[in-house]
Structure formats: structure tokens, C-alpha cells
Design a protein around this motif. Sequence first.
Motif, PDB file in Angstrom:
ATOM      1  N   ARG A   1      17.242 -11.628  18.504  1.00 48.85           N
ATOM      2  CA  ARG A   1      17.641 -12.427  19.671  1.00 48.85           C
ATOM      3  C   ARG A   1      17.995 -13.849  19.245  1.00 48.85           C
ATOM      4  O   ARG A   1      19.033 -14.404  19.640  1.00 48.85           O
ATOM      5  CB  ARG A   1      16.512 -12.454  20.712  1.00 48.85           C
ATOM      6  CG  ARG A   1      16.843 -13.337  21.909  1.00 48.85           C
ATOM      7  CD  ARG A   1      15.754 -13.281  22.973  1.00 48.85           C
ATOM      8  NE  ARG A   1      14.443 -13.679  22.488  1.00 48.85           N
ATOM      9  CZ  ARG A   1      14.038 -14.944  22.378  1.00 48.85           C
ATOM     10  NH1 ARG A   1      14.841 -15.940  22.685  1.00 48.85           N
ATOM     11  NH2 ARG A   1      12.825 -15.222  21.931  1.00 48.85           N
ATOM     12  N   MET A   2      17.158 -14.465  18.406  1.00 46.57           N
ATOM     13  CA  MET A   2      17.397 -15.861  18.026  1.00 46.57           C
ATOM     14  C   MET A   2      18.634 -16.000  17.146  1.00 46.57           C
ATOM     15  O   MET A   2      19.399 -16.954  17.284  1.00 46.57           O
ATOM     16  CB  MET A   2      16.155 -16.440  17.349  1.00 46.57           C
ATOM     17  CG  MET A   2      15.021 -16.614  18.340  1.00 46.57           C
ATOM     18  SD  MET A   2      13.578 -17.394  17.604  1.00 46.57           S
ATOM     19  CE  MET A   2      12.586 -17.632  19.100  1.00 46.57           C
ATOM     20  N   LEU A   3      18.836 -15.029  16.236  1.00 46.59           N
ATOM     21  CA  LEU A   3      20.058 -15.069  15.411  1.00 46.59           C
ATOM     22  C   LEU A   3      21.294 -15.005  16.306  1.00 46.59           C
ATOM     23  O   LEU A   3      22.261 -15.741  16.118  1.00 46.59           O
ATOM     24  CB  LEU A   3      20.085 -13.880  14.448  1.00 46.59           C
ATOM     25  CG  LEU A   3      19.558 -14.093  13.040  1.00 46.59           C
ATOM     26  CD1 LEU A   3      19.705 -12.806  12.237  1.00 46.59           C
ATOM     27  CD2 LEU A   3      20.276 -15.243  12.330  1.00 46.59           C
ATOM     28  N   ARG A   4      21.237 -14.108  17.290  1.00 50.12           N
ATOM     29  CA  ARG A   4      22.358 -13.950  18.211  1.00 50.12           C
ATOM     30  C   ARG A   4      22.615 -15.240  18.991  1.00 50.12           C
ATOM     31  O   ARG A   4      23.751 -15.665  19.172  1.00 50.12           O
ATOM     32  CB  ARG A   4      22.034 -12.822  19.184  1.00 50.12           C
ATOM     33  CG  ARG A   4      23.195 -11.988  19.603  1.00 50.12           C
ATOM     34  CD  ARG A   4      22.696 -10.857  20.468  1.00 50.12           C
ATOM     35  NE  ARG A   4      22.422  -9.650  19.723  1.00 50.12           N
ATOM     36  CZ  ARG A   4      23.226  -8.592  19.733  1.00 50.12           C
ATOM     37  NH1 ARG A   4      24.320  -8.590  20.447  1.00 50.12           N
ATOM     38  NH2 ARG A   4      22.927  -7.539  19.026  1.00 50.12           N
ATOM     39  N   GLU A   5      21.530 -15.851  19.465  1.00 47.23           N
ATOM     40  CA  GLU A   5      21.691 -17.083  20.255  1.00 47.23           C
ATOM     41  C   GLU A   5      22.289 -18.197  19.408  1.00 47.23           C
ATOM     42  O   GLU A   5      23.232 -18.869  19.821  1.00 47.23           O
ATOM     43  CB  GLU A   5      20.334 -17.524  20.824  1.00 47.23           C
ATOM     44  CG  GLU A   5      19.860 -16.624  21.963  1.00 47.23           C
ATOM     45  CD  GLU A   5      18.431 -16.922  22.416  1.00 47.23           C
ATOM     46  OE1 GLU A   5      17.965 -16.219  23.322  1.00 47.23           O
ATOM     47  OE2 GLU A   5      17.781 -17.840  21.835  1.00 47.23           O
ATOM     48  N   LEU A   6      21.754 -18.382  18.193  1.00 43.54           N
ATOM     49  CA  LEU A   6      22.257 -19.469  17.346  1.00 43.54           C
ATOM     50  C   LEU A   6      23.683 -19.192  16.902  1.00 43.54           C
ATOM     51  O   LEU A   6      24.489 -20.112  16.745  1.00 43.54           O
ATOM     52  CB  LEU A   6      21.346 -19.662  16.123  1.00 43.54           C
ATOM     53  CG  LEU A   6      19.947 -20.211  16.441  1.00 43.54           C
ATOM     54  CD1 LEU A   6      19.134 -20.350  15.156  1.00 43.54           C
ATOM     55  CD2 LEU A   6      20.014 -21.551  17.169  1.00 43.54           C
ATOM     56  N   ASP A   7      24.012 -17.905  16.720  1.00 42.89           N
ATOM     57  CA  ASP A   7      25.356 -17.524  16.304  1.00 42.89           C
ATOM     58  C   ASP A   7      26.382 -18.021  17.320  1.00 42.89           C
ATOM     59  O   ASP A   7      27.494 -18.397  16.963  1.00 42.89           O
ATOM     60  CB  ASP A   7      25.433 -16.000  16.165  1.00 42.89           C
ATOM     61  CG  ASP A   7      26.663 -15.544  15.403  1.00 42.89           C
ATOM     62  OD1 ASP A   7      27.200 -16.351  14.615  1.00 42.89           O
ATOM     63  OD2 ASP A   7      27.070 -14.386  15.596  1.00 42.89           O
ATOM     64  N   GLY A   8      26.003 -18.023  18.597  1.00 41.60           N
ATOM     65  CA  GLY A   8      26.923 -18.493  19.630  1.00 41.60           C
ATOM     66  C   GLY A   8      26.988 -20.009  19.720  1.00 41.60           C
ATOM     67  O   GLY A   8      27.819 -20.542  20.452  1.00 41.60           O
TER      68      GLY A   8
END
Length: 335
Positions: free
Chosen positions: A298-305
Motif C-alpha cells: 500500500r505504501m509503495l503504491r501511495e508514494l509511487d503516485g
Amino acid sequence: MQRLERDNPGRTAGFPGNRQGPALLAPGRQAIAAAAAALHDGRLVGLPTETVYGLAGAATDPLAVARIFAAKGRPAFNPLIVHVADRAAAGRLAHLPAPAQSLAAAFWPGPLTLVLPRRPDSGLAELVSAGLDTVALRMPAHPVARALLAACGLPLAAPSANPSGRLSPTRAGDVAVAFDAAQVALILDGGPCAIGLESSIVGFAGDGPVLLRQGGIAEERLAEVCGPLGRPVDPKVQAPGMLASHYAPAARLRLDAAAAAPGEALLAFGPQPPPCDGPLRNLSPQGDLVEAAANLFRMLRELDGLAGRIAVMPVPAHGLGAAINDRLARAAAPR
Ligand code: TXA
Ligand code: MG
């Protein structure tokens, strides 16, 4: 659990030394209710299915899913199968293309798992798909599995209930000797598994069916319903979740970072991360690897955006840290 064990005399597995095995309970009403309560608490339950015993946790609870990986000692995060009570529940979690609907109508409940695109509003933990956009769904036929799914009202993530690298368990006692009471709240003893072989897994490329794992339903029988089945592009990839490309965020990752450089987001771990001007997520302020695993995708996905580069602080390599570092290394691999 003390009270329940008196009411419903369970056997506890005989461990050498002081290790206490999880209680084995006959699957009456009380035991099913206790198992449902444990699942709502984020704990794990040994679950009989017609194929093999599963190690079940709430698929909506990232910590419960992380506990499954921790208990199995998996060196990497393979995506898990999510068990559902009925086809309506499946439809709330994923999109079923036409051939998937035919297969579900023909073989559910039963030993068939379908890999399907996740719905954005599925409510499933990201970790259950190990960061993929798909989810593997199965409606088991075993009456105890069905009773528990109905009683708890949760989709249940359940890989085979064996420590990583060991044989899949087909009797409750196999599960009891493999885990201790701290890892598994209780085991429902549903007797020996009738099939004893894992479910067949079918995915879809475009709309065409692809046989991802041979299992409890012969390929010929599947083909009678959905037509000939293709093979995965790389047949060596037993677990499609292992493909590096599935873990590739658009952002570049810089591992083992002490701090974020200007313009970078920071994926931190542990107390007191260094100050960061950009977006910041902390995998676990406590430094807890189970919590970190629960937050990773979840955090990787959020930071990726939010940023073009992500600095990642070091994560210890013991316990679930091995799988976390494996996934981070894949996500950081040059491409
Ligand atoms: O019979 C079974 O399927 C048993 C019982 C407990 O239901 N479960 C089982 O789960 O065998 P497990 O975790 O041991 O196997 C899951 C398999 C893995 O090979 C994994 O790679 C694949 O399912 N899988 C899960 N999600 C996937 C996804 N989104 N895409 C591709 N493969 C997936
Ligand atoms: Mg397995």
C-alpha cells in the motif's frame, strides 16, 4: 480461549518441551463461533477444505495476512488464495469475465481457483495479492469451510497450512504439529481432506483461460466448460507474483537510504525517521516487521503516485524482513 477449551474439549498437539500446539476442535457451533471471533481479531485459524488444510486469516486485514506469511516462514510474498462464501461475494471482490462465470457456475463450490482482476473497492488487503492487480478466488466445498465463511462474513486468505517448503497438510494433526498456539488460534478438525491435492488455478489472458496450476479438477473437465486452456507465457513461473515486473513501480527506488534527497519521497522504517520535505510513509514506527509487511505494498503504491524517486530506509533481513527486502530489491531492479 480457556473457557472454550473447557466447553468443547479440544486436544492440544503434543509438542516436545514446553511448546504448546494450537487446540484441535471438533467443528460444532461453538468451535465455529470461536474461529469466527478469532478471525475478526486478526488471528489465524487452521481450516479444513476438500483439497488441503488452509491457514486462514481475514483477507481484509493486512496484519492478519502478514501473520500468515510470518507463520509459514515464506521467503517471499507469493499472492494468496482468497476463499469466499458464494458467487455474490466473489463478484464484490473481482470482475469475472464470461469464461470465469461459466467455470464458477460449473465447478463452485469445489477445487477451482480463478485469478481475476481485483475491484478497486474490494476492501482486500494489498498484501493478499502481493501487490498484483489480480486476486485468486475460490469457493470451497467442505462443509466446515462453508460454515466458517458464513459465520464470519469475511473473505478468508488461506494458503495451504504448511511451513514454507513442506508438504501440504491433509489432516488436522499435520497442521497442529507445524504451528504453535501463538501463531494459530485454533484448528477446526474436519477429518482427512477428500481430494488431498490443491485446487486447479485458472487465470485469464484477455478473456482466454490459462491453466496456472494443475490441481483437483482434470484439465479435460475444465476445457469442456471453457474451451482449450492456454499456458502461462513462462511455464517456469510457478508463482506469477515472483515476476520482477509485477513489483515495478513507475518511480525509481533507492535502497538502503539514510535520508531522502531533495525531490525524493521517503519510505521509512522504525522510530525517528530522518526529516523529509517530500511525501513520507513509515512501514513501522515500532520497527515491527509484521506491521511493515502489512503496509509494504500500500505504501509503495501511495508514494509511487506522489514522487518520481523513492528513498527506502534499510529494513532488517530477519523474519518477514527477508521477504520485504526481496520485494524491495525487485521493485528497485533496473528495467
Ligand atoms: O487447494 C488450495 O488451493 C489450497 C486450499 C487451502 O484452498 N490453497 C493453496 O494456497 O494451495 P497456496 O497459497 O499454497 O497456493 C496459492 C497459489 C500460488 O501458487 C500462487 O502463486 C497462486 O496461487 N496465486 C495466488 N494469487 C495469484 C494471483 N493473483 N496471480 C497468480 N497466481 C496467484
Ligand atoms: Mg501451498
